[in-house]
Enzyme design. Structure first.
Site, PDB file in Angstrom:
ATOM      1  N   THR A 127       1.007  -1.430   0.871  1.00  0.00           N
ATOM      2  CA  THR A 127       0.042  -0.277   0.353  1.00  0.00           C
ATOM      3  C   THR A 127       0.676   1.397   0.046  1.00  0.00           C
ATOM      4  O   THR A 127       2.190   1.154  -0.435  1.00  0.00           O
ATOM      5  CB  THR A 127      -1.438  -0.302   1.392  1.00  0.00           C
ATOM      6  OG1 THR A 127      -2.009   0.957   1.096  1.00  0.00           O
ATOM      7  CG2 THR A 127       0.307  -0.095   2.514  1.00  0.00           C
ATOM      8  N   ASN A 128       0.094   2.081   0.142  1.00  0.00           N
ATOM      9  CA  ASN A 128       0.956   3.706   0.261  1.00  0.00           C
ATOM     10  C   ASN A 128       0.823   4.782   1.700  1.00  0.00           C
ATOM     11  O   ASN A 128      -0.117   4.584   2.385  1.00  0.00           O
ATOM     12  CB  ASN A 128       0.780   4.754  -1.111  1.00  0.00           C
ATOM     13  CG  ASN A 128      -0.255   4.296  -1.738  1.00  0.00           C
ATOM     14  OD1 ASN A 128      -0.894   5.500  -0.970  1.00  0.00           O
ATOM     15  ND2 ASN A 128      -1.173   3.743  -2.834  1.00  0.00           N
TER      16      ASN A 128
END
Ligand code: CTP
Length: 414
Positions: free
Chosen positions: A215-216
């Site tokens: 993810t980020n």
């Protein structure tokens, strides 16, 4: 919202809050405080029952306005309660006791609260609060239906601990939740009324195995601020989001996790939308072969993950890919660590956007999860589709969202 130089979109609007008898009357003070913080002018009317639970002075101190308690108050007698009721954009009855709802359903005007509600031409929000036994009675349910049929908005009570100590339905909705209904009601006549806006928010999560994701750092706060601001200007909003959040009246949440799920949800919602605002941080790559079971470290000295590209939602729209329906206005975001304007302009062209919000990302991880942001808005104008660049000052995300929506509203021709 009153912090900073920007004007609240609600400044100059006014709300009449009617407080009636019940232990939840104390929560009305928190509600009134929330409304004052939205820069609303708030006037409070109290029933005799409410005054047994909380003093008028509390509301007077918060609002800076005299509290109305008596239909025959020399200051408000005769037709003056009519004038006072007519001077507000919205009426909120919170808490609304079972007895108050019965009197409002009958059209009574025998005390200051009932008279104010009857005399007001403004929309009315009703936040009931009572014991479950009273709420569940057919008479109360009849009154609730009657008030809704008369055009009032009922803010559903919550289930939880009641004044008696019992557990059940009947707790007044939380002040923050009631404030959200107030915002929606006041925004209903805004410049995006009748428009449908689709907003995406948050960083997508791409499964590596059933336990882990790639993810980020995106928090989803900017997208949520855009959705809330659009709702506050009268739009019907759908929010496709990876971030869990409190329900918001006027915003339909569509929870998703991966880029593929987000793409499917956006594609499905587009045909009824006037504008798409892609503030989500969509992963560009995902694990090519997510493991069906948890990857165990004992099995391998090192791990190499093969990645494959995800679908680019904005590119699919720009290319007019099969089944993708372009709305009137398409807005993108560009979070960049370097060459901010150059990269944002490139994306504006490549993805055939009407507007892009460029956002500098620093080594300090700002603005992920931060309350404030400094966006630069770039849009295409004129016959040559030349771009105009507007650097915004650092604003809270909701103020920045309103600046962005000023441009969207102009592009929609509202
Ligand atoms: N976007 C999208 N679908 C993707 C990736 C991004 O629709 N698969 C959208 C984002 O929501 C954003 C815009 O495209 O509005 C720009 O995203 P960004 O990640 O900055 O650009 P990319 O095109 O992915 O380029 P790069 O990551 O190389 O900077």
């Amino acid at each position: 919202m009153s912090a900073g130089a920007e004007r609240s979109p609600f400044a100059g609007r006014s709300v009449l809050v009617c407080v009636t008898g019940g232990i939840a009357a104390y929560k009305a003070a928190a509600l009134v405080s929330e409304l004052v913080q939205l820069d609303l002018r708030v006037r409070v009317v109290m029933s005799a029952g409410a005054r047994r639970f909380i003093q008028p002075l509390t509301f007077q101190a918060i609002t800076g306005e005299r509290v109305v308690t008596d239909l025959f108050d020399p200051d408000h007698a005769g037709v003056q309660h009519v004038q006072m009721a007519a001077a507000h954009d919205l009426v909120v009855v919170a808490p609304a006791s079972a007895n108050t709802m019965a009197r409002l359903a009958a059209g009574a005007a025998d005390d200051a609260v009932a008279a104010a509600v009857l005399a007001s031409p403004a929309p009315v929000l009703v936040a009931p609060a009572m014991e479950s036994t009273m709420w569940d009675k057919p008479a109360t349910q009849r009154n609730v239906e009657r008030l809704a049929a008369d055009g009032m908005t009922i803010i559903p009570p919550e289930t939880g601990r009641l004044a008696s100590g019992a557990h059940g339905i009947g707790r007044m909705a939380e002040p923050a939740a009631i404030a959200r209904y107030v915002r929606r009601a006041l925004g209903a006549g805004g410049d995006l009324r009748g428009r449908t806006v689709l907003v995406t928010a948050g960083g997508t999560r791409e499964a590596l195995d059933p336990v882990r994701t790639l993810t980020n750092r995106s928090s989803g706060l900017m997208g949520r601020a855009v959705a809330t601001a659009a709702r506050d200007r009268g739009a019907a909003v759908t929010l496709v989001t990876t971030a869990a959040a409190e329900p918001e009246p006027g915003i339909t949440p569509v929870p998703v996790e991966s880029a593929a799920e987000m793409a499917r949800a956006v594609k499905r919602c587009l045909p009824i939308c006037d504008a798409l605002i892609m503030s989500a941080a969509v992963a560009d790559f995902r694990p090519a072969a997510p493991a069906p079971g948890k990857i165990k470290k004992a099995d391998r000295p090192a791990l190499t993950i093969a990645l494959e590209p995800t679908e680019d939602i904005l590119a699919a729209l720009a290319d007019g890919r099969d089944g993708w329906q372009r709305p009137a206005v398409v807005v993108g975001f560009a979070a960049e660590t370097e060459r901010l304007l150059e990269e944002a302009r490139r994306k504006l062209e490549a993805k055939r956007l009407d507007l892009i919000a460029a956002n500098r990302v620093g080594a300090d991880r700002r603005p992920f999860g931060a309350a404030r942001v400094a966006l630069t808005l770039i849009n295409r104008t004129g016959i040559n589709r030349t771009s105009t660049v507007e650097p915004l000052p650092e604003l809270n995300k909701e103020q920045a969202a309103h600046r962005l929506l000023d441009r969207v509203a102009a592009l929609l021709g509202t």
